[in-house]
Each structure stands twice: as C-alpha cells, then as structure tokens.
Design an enzyme around this catalytic site. Sequence first.
Site, PDB file in Angstrom:
ATOM      1  N   GLU A  97       0.825  -1.205   0.000  1.00 47.68           N
ATOM      2  CA  GLU A  97       0.000   0.000   0.000  1.00 47.68           C
ATOM      3  C   GLU A  97       0.863   1.261   0.000  1.00 47.68           C
ATOM      4  OE1 GLU A  97      -2.165  -3.158   2.524  1.00 47.68           O
ATOM      5  OE2 GLU A  97      -0.118  -2.591   2.000  1.00 47.68           O
ATOM      6  N   THR A 142      14.055 -42.733  -7.838  1.00 45.50           N
ATOM      7  CA  THR A 142      14.762 -41.457  -7.693  1.00 45.50           C
ATOM      8  C   THR A 142      16.264 -41.601  -7.912  1.00 45.50           C
ATOM      9  OG1 THR A 142      15.018 -41.793  -5.302  1.00 45.50           O
ATOM     10  CG2 THR A 142      13.046 -40.621  -6.052  1.00 45.50           C
ATOM     11  N   GLU A 154      13.767 -31.154   0.058  1.00 48.86           N
ATOM     12  CA  GLU A 154      14.421 -31.978  -0.963  1.00 48.86           C
ATOM     13  C   GLU A 154      15.288 -32.976  -0.218  1.00 48.86           C
ATOM     14  OE1 GLU A 154      16.162 -30.259  -4.407  1.00 48.86           O
ATOM     15  OE2 GLU A 154      14.752 -28.580  -4.486  1.00 48.86           O
ATOM     16  N   PRO A 211      14.270 -40.758   0.587  1.00 44.82           N
ATOM     17  CA  PRO A 211      13.046 -41.455   0.996  1.00 44.82           C
ATOM     18  C   PRO A 211      12.908 -41.634   2.500  1.00 44.82           C
ATOM     19  CG  PRO A 211      14.602 -42.969  -0.040  1.00 44.82           C
ATOM     20  CD  PRO A 211      15.128 -41.602  -0.270  1.00 44.82           C
ATOM     21  N   THR A 212      14.026 -41.652   3.232  1.00 45.39           N
ATOM     22  CA  THR A 212      13.939 -41.865   4.679  1.00 45.39           C
ATOM     23  C   THR A 212      13.334 -40.663   5.391  1.00 45.39           C
ATOM     24  OG1 THR A 212      15.862 -43.345   4.635  1.00 45.39           O
ATOM     25  CG2 THR A 212      15.241 -42.414   6.764  1.00 45.39           C
TER      26      THR A 212
END
Length: 374
Positions: free
Chosen positions: A57, A171, A301, A304-305
């Site tokens: 603003e 992955t 990021e 998997p653990t």
Amino acid sequence: MPIDEHDLRQLQRALELAHGAIGRSDPNPRVGCVLADAAGRTIGEGATQRTGDAHAEVMALHAAQSRGGSTRGGTAWVSLEPCSHHGRTPPCCDALIAAGLRRVVVATVDPNPLVAGAGLQRLRDAGIVVDVASGELARQALELNIGFFSRMRRGLPWVRCKMAASLDGRTALADGRSRWITGEAARADGHAWRRRAAAILTGVGTALADNPRLDVRHVVTEVQPLRVVVDSRLRLAAHARVYDPPGAALVFCAQVDAAAEAALRARGVEVIERPADDGSVDLLAVLQELAVRGVNELHVEAGPTLTGALVRAGLVDELLVYLAPKLLGEGRGMVDVRLTELSQAWPLRFESIQTIGVDLRIVARRTDAPDGLP
C-alpha cells in the site's frame, strides 16, 4: 457496494503485483496494491518489499505521489487486508486513511491474529467504504500466501516435498546415482519453487550422498532461502556445500558433538538440538522452530527416509513430483512408507498436472487439509 467486473480486474492486477514479491517479502505475506484517483484513473501500483521496508500500500502511495496523482476520494484494491498493527513498519490502514481514500477493496482477510479484520474495521471507522471479495479471487489470494496462512493459523509452515523420479518411481539407481533423471526445464522449474520457500530442508543422507548446494540459481531471487539440515549426530562435515554462502544455514541435531558443533559455528552455521524420544530429531519441533523464525513455506528436498518420516508424522502438506519419461528398473524409491494394508495408503488429490520440458510435473495435496487451508 457490490464488487463489479472492474473491481475484479483491479484485484487481479493486485495479485499479479503480489506475485512479484515472491523471493523477497518473507516472512511478510506477498501483497499487491493498485490505486486509482476519484475519476477512476490508475495512479499508483506497488508490491511488498523486503522485511522492514515498505508494504504494498505504501509503495503504491509513493508511486501515486511521484506522478502527482491525487488519492483523495480514490480507491485502493489490495490483495490482502491492510495491516493494522505496528510491526517493523507503521500500519498500512493508517496510510490509506491519511491518503483520503473513499473506498478500499480487498481480495481476502489477513489471517494474522494481530490483524484478522481489525484493519478493515479501522478503515470503516474512518468512513471508508470497505468491500471484501470471495470465490476464486479469495482462493488465489490464499494460494499465493498459503505458507503465511499456515503459519498464522496452525503455527507451522506449509511443507512441500519435492521429488524427481523416473516413470516407474525411481529417484536413483540402486547404487545411488541420480544425476540427472529429469531435464533442464524441470530443474529450472524446481528452482522457481525453491524461491517460493523461506527455507529448504534436507537430511544428512542426501547431503552426504549428493553434496548439494540447495540454493536458488536457475531463477532470479532477491533473498536466498535458509538451508536446513536434519543431522541427528552432526555427521555432515562443516565444509559441505550446503553450508556455503550466500544465505544462512541451520542444523537440527539430536545429540551435540562439541567438536563438530564448534566447526559448524566457525562457518557461521547455527546448531539447534531437538531430540526425539527415539534418539532421532523431533521433526514437529523442527517445524515449530522454523515457524517461530518466520518460515512460511518449507521446501523439502530429501531422500526417501526423511521424506517418509515426515509423511508418517503427518507433517507434509503437498508433494511436488517431477516424472521423467524413463524407466530405471531396480533402484531407490521416492518415499519410505511401509504399509501392511492398502487401506493405510496416504490419500492425495491432484492439484495440477503439467508438462515441463520433456517431463511431467504433478502437484498433489493431502485430502485431509488443515483447518482453513485448501
């Protein structure tokens, strides 16, 4: 007075301006503002600047003043309710009142308990007509600041886990090699999502295996996200690239090793001990600490653990998945969540599916959304 098509276009423009605050405004919300004079001519536009600097603003008012435009009797369209409290800057609603506006239109109400309608009421008490949008524009305003809404309403950042995998969900190869599964366009797009976040989190396993920088490089940003490593025993060496400037770095551990801590602190890395009962790092405590530090969106990021641990703890809000048109066969999966029954599967809904270069980008969210969040 009812919101008309002109109001909707001006609010849409305010949202476009607010998008320009991504990578700049955290921990403040991303806000845009459009000002018109009494005759309806646009005389100023603005977006939130870095923390401690002007809000949207005030930027729009400065733009109007520099052009010699008169705000008296004019209208402001703002993508989020003007603030009513004195933080690092004075209240924006007071600046709008002093400008002599006749009307203010906002896309949605500020979830901050220090505001939460108080800004709108202060404007009304000053004799200004206030209208609040609903429907699609209100949804867009929330989506743009979903992390801010999350932090204000539940004291946790919005947690987004990013993964890149082959079409069969791998992955990495069985030996851990993973560069590069997806193409350049997907990697650049991933950096645009990094820029949205105030912090990027990874685990010690990924940091040891890949030695990533986890900064924003492929898109322009004004502020680098905080890099956060979950390292229960402080195994990652202080010279790891994730600790390199620019930007700050933070490590959460379960047990402090004095020598490792000293080496990290010598590099300017902050070390915080947050042990869980099982000897690991307390992930909920990590998120709570990051929220206290003003982290709205947390970009994960990790391997998997850690990703699986966050999922099992119910701490993941959104998945950002890039699928490459490749088959890798035997290899590493995306999430370590071992189930014994299909009924235990974590239910998700697709928010968007889009091709990015040669790859496919999927954004999926949990179906049991937290209160007040989509």
